[in-house]
Design an enzyme around this catalytic site. Structure first.
Site, short mmCIF file in Angstrom:
data_model
loop_
_atom_site.label_atom_id
_atom_site.label_comp_id
_atom_site.label_asym_id
_atom_site.label_seq_id
_atom_site.Cartn_x
_atom_site.Cartn_y
_atom_site.Cartn_z
N CYS A 232 2.74 3.54 8.79
CA CYS A 232 2.73 4.57 8.02
C CYS A 232 3.70 5.73 8.74
CB CYS A 232 1.18 5.23 7.89
SG CYS A 232 1.35 6.90 7.09
N GLY B 289 7.36 -1.92 -2.96
CA GLY B 289 6.57 -0.93 -2.75
C GLY B 289 7.00 0.12 -3.99
N GLN C 161 -7.11 -2.27 3.34
CA GLN C 161 -6.34 -1.72 4.72
C GLN C 161 -7.15 -0.73 5.46
OE1 GLN C 161 -2.62 0.63 4.85
NE2 GLN C 161 -1.49 -1.14 5.09
N ASN D 34 9.91 -6.64 3.69
CA ASN D 34 9.47 -5.48 2.94
C ASN D 34 10.72 -4.37 2.85
OD1 ASN D 34 7.56 -2.49 3.17
ND2 ASN D 34 8.07 -3.42 1.28
N GLY D 35 11.14 -3.43 2.11
CA GLY D 35 11.94 -2.66 2.17
C GLY D 35 13.20 -2.68 1.35
N GLU D 36 13.33 -1.70 0.50
CA GLU D 36 14.73 -1.29 -0.48
C GLU D 36 14.89 -2.64 -1.47
OE1 GLU D 36 16.98 1.64 -1.08
OE2 GLU D 36 15.45 1.53 0.60
N GLU E 280 0.27 5.40 0.01
CA GLU E 280 -0.87 6.29 0.21
C GLU E 280 -0.42 7.39 -1.12
OE1 GLU E 280 -3.78 8.64 1.60
OE2 GLU E 280 -3.36 6.68 1.57
N PRO F 165 0.82 -1.03 0.24
CA PRO F 165 -0.05 -0.04 -0.07
C PRO F 165 0.95 1.28 0.04
CG PRO F 165 0.24 -0.88 2.26
CD PRO F 165 0.94 -1.65 1.45
#
Length: 312
Positions: A98, A223, A68, A199-201, A9, A7
């Protein structure tokens, strides 16, 4: 391996989900968050952020889309989780990651990582409100300012009955600055029995593999990397070459037509600039085009500039 579209935003709206899942490689999408305060929200709030509810909770490519929720009141989150499922969401995801200041200031998102008991109460209330055959997932960061509660928070979410947990391997204070601390996910995974998604990078297939190795996770969530390389999921899963720039341009035109015609047309200029801020990390052509595009404010002018780039 399961690959989940994260997700994001204001960036990954339903049109972006349509396009990226059409390219392929995703097993699940998570929507932008529905903000829950102190009421049961009307159906239109859910269908505005997740029009896929009107088509069996899936994108046109058949990828499930999970709603979500973001908030801090267990009762109201539970009420709205039940409503999301009634409206056709194939499960519910809870946002505890978030980093936005405005969200954290109103006690939502990553700020709840300071309150392990609140995390437990929210997940427990939502799990009890949602029929057991629907998953209740959550997304966290490693912490707010530090990692001192990382394991306790994940353990509380698991104990409360969550089906799975996505972990962005940075704290709120880290923001999006490299690196992502994937080995921390492996530490958490040793202590928590539910499925974990890393998750991440993750920007390419090599980083995806390194993330899997260091986090001890098979499943990953993409993402910003998915916006920088629109076929990233297939690049990771099938070994496809990065999408050529002319195909990306065609995709941009397709996105532009949909976005301008849709109810979010007034946001188009900002959204396309945001997408370019990621594309330029992967494509030199996007870098030079972005320097012209960022000065434009009217949709018509942006569209004309993009059309001028098309071959022939």
């Amino acid at each position: 391996m399961h690959i989940v579209l994260a997700p994001m935003e204001g960036v990954v709206d339903h049109l972006m989900r349509e396009m990226l899942t059409q390219i392929g490689g995703y097993d699940l999408c998570i929507t932008e968050f529905v903000r829950v305060v102190d009421q049961k929200l009307p159906a239109r709030v859910f269908t505005r952020l997740c029009p896929e509810l009107l088509q069996d909770g899936k994108t046109r490519a058949g990828t499930p889309v999970r709603v979500q929720l973001l908030g801090q009141e267990p009762h109201w989150l539970a009420e709205n989780a039940a409503r999301a499922v009634e409206l056709g969401s194939p499960g519910v995801d809870l946002n505890f990651g978030c980093p936005a200041k405005a969200v954290n200031k109103s006690r939502g998102g990553a700020v709840l990582l300071k309150e392990t008991e609140t995390l437990y109460q929210i997940v427990k209330a939502v799990r009890e409100a949602v029929p057991s055959n629907f998953p209740v997932s959550a997304k966290i960061r490693l912490g707010y300012e530090d990692t001192s509660l990382a394991i306790a928070n994940a353990a509380a979410i698991a104990a409360a009955g969550a089906s799975s947990l996505a972990i962005h391997a940075r704290t709120k204070t880290d923001g999006y600055r490299p690196p992502a601390y994937w080995p921390w996910i492996a530490k958490i995974k040793q202590q928590v029995a539910i499925p974990i998604i890393a998750n991440g990078e993750i920007w390419n297939a090599e980083q995806a593999l390194l993330c899997q190795q260091q986090s001890d996770c098979t499943d990953i969530m993409l993402g910003r990397g998915a916006l920088a390389m629109p076929n990233l999921a297939q690049h990771i899963r099938q070994g496809h070459s990065p999408m050529p720039w002319p195909e990306v341009l065609t995709l941009l035109m397709q996105y532009s037509e949909f976005e301008i015609a849709g109810d979010k047309g007034k946001y188009y200029a900002n959204r396309v600039k945001q997408w370019f801020s990621y594309l330029k990390l992967q494509y030199p052509e996007a870098q030079s085009l972005f320097s012209q595009l960022r000065l434009l404010t009217k949709s018509r002018d942006i569209l004309t500039l993009l059309q001028q780039q098309l071959p022939g």
